[in-house]
Design a protein around this motif. Structure first.
Motif, PDB file in Angstrom:
ATOM      1  N   ASP A  35       0.818  -1.215   0.000  1.00  0.00           N
ATOM      2  CA  ASP A  35       0.000   0.000   0.000  1.00  0.00           C
ATOM      3  C   ASP A  35       0.852   1.265   0.000  1.00  0.00           C
ATOM      4  O   ASP A  35       0.428   2.309  -0.496  1.00  0.00           O
ATOM      5  N   SER A  36       2.051   1.182   0.560  1.00  0.00           N
ATOM      6  CA  SER A  36       2.919   2.360   0.689  1.00  0.00           C
ATOM      7  C   SER A  36       3.852   2.572  -0.492  1.00  0.00           C
ATOM      8  O   SER A  36       4.461   3.628  -0.613  1.00  0.00           O
ATOM      9  N   GLN A  38       3.612   3.323  -3.570  1.00  0.00           N
ATOM     10  CA  GLN A  38       3.393   4.459  -4.479  1.00  0.00           C
ATOM     11  C   GLN A  38       3.259   5.789  -3.732  1.00  0.00           C
ATOM     12  O   GLN A  38       2.898   6.800  -4.329  1.00  0.00           O
ATOM     13  N   ALA A  39       3.587   5.798  -2.456  1.00  0.00           N
ATOM     14  CA  ALA A  39       3.376   7.000  -1.633  1.00  0.00           C
ATOM     15  C   ALA A  39       4.255   8.175  -2.041  1.00  0.00           C
ATOM     16  O   ALA A  39       3.835   9.326  -1.923  1.00  0.00           O
ATOM     17  N   CYS A  49      10.298  -0.080   0.533  1.00  0.00           N
ATOM     18  CA  CYS A  49       9.149  -0.894   0.943  1.00  0.00           C
ATOM     19  C   CYS A  49       9.406  -2.374   0.681  1.00  0.00           C
ATOM     20  O   CYS A  49       9.099  -3.226   1.525  1.00  0.00           O
TER      21      CYS A  49
END
Length: 99
Positions: A35-36, A38-39, A49
């Motif tokens: 989930d992270s 593409q932060a 990640c």
């Protein structure tokens, strides 16, 4: 110094430790890292990640391996006998799991 082993309590301890290992093994540690990824576009955060996930997964596998070894020791020694503290401690040290 010796310690009197209560076989039933030792079995319960082994079961509890095994249950903790099963709970840890069932954790989804990949989702937060995925989930992270593409932060922070344009950075190498995605690589961090991936590395973080791999390191976290390896650490949890090692914890589970150690807990399984402790559970096996507890179940394997669940007979009513006296064991010296030194012998018990030595058995725990023998289970060193490579990283």
């Amino acid at each position: 110094m010796s310690l009197k082993v209560d076989p039933e309590m030792l079995r319960k301890f082994g079961d509890a430790v095994s249950g903790v290992s099963d709970s840890i093994a069932g954790l989804d540690v990949s989702s937060p890292f995925v989930d992270s990824q593409q932060a922070l576009p344009g950075t190498q955060f995605s690589d961090v990640c991936v590395d973080g996930f791999e390191t976290t997964a390896a650490a949890l596998r090692n914890v589970c391996s150690r807990l399984v070894a402790i559970s096996e020791i507890a179940h394997g020694t669940a007979n009513n006998y006296d064991v010296t503290e030194t012998d018990f401690t030595a058995k725990l040290h023998v289970m060193d799991v490579p990283s």
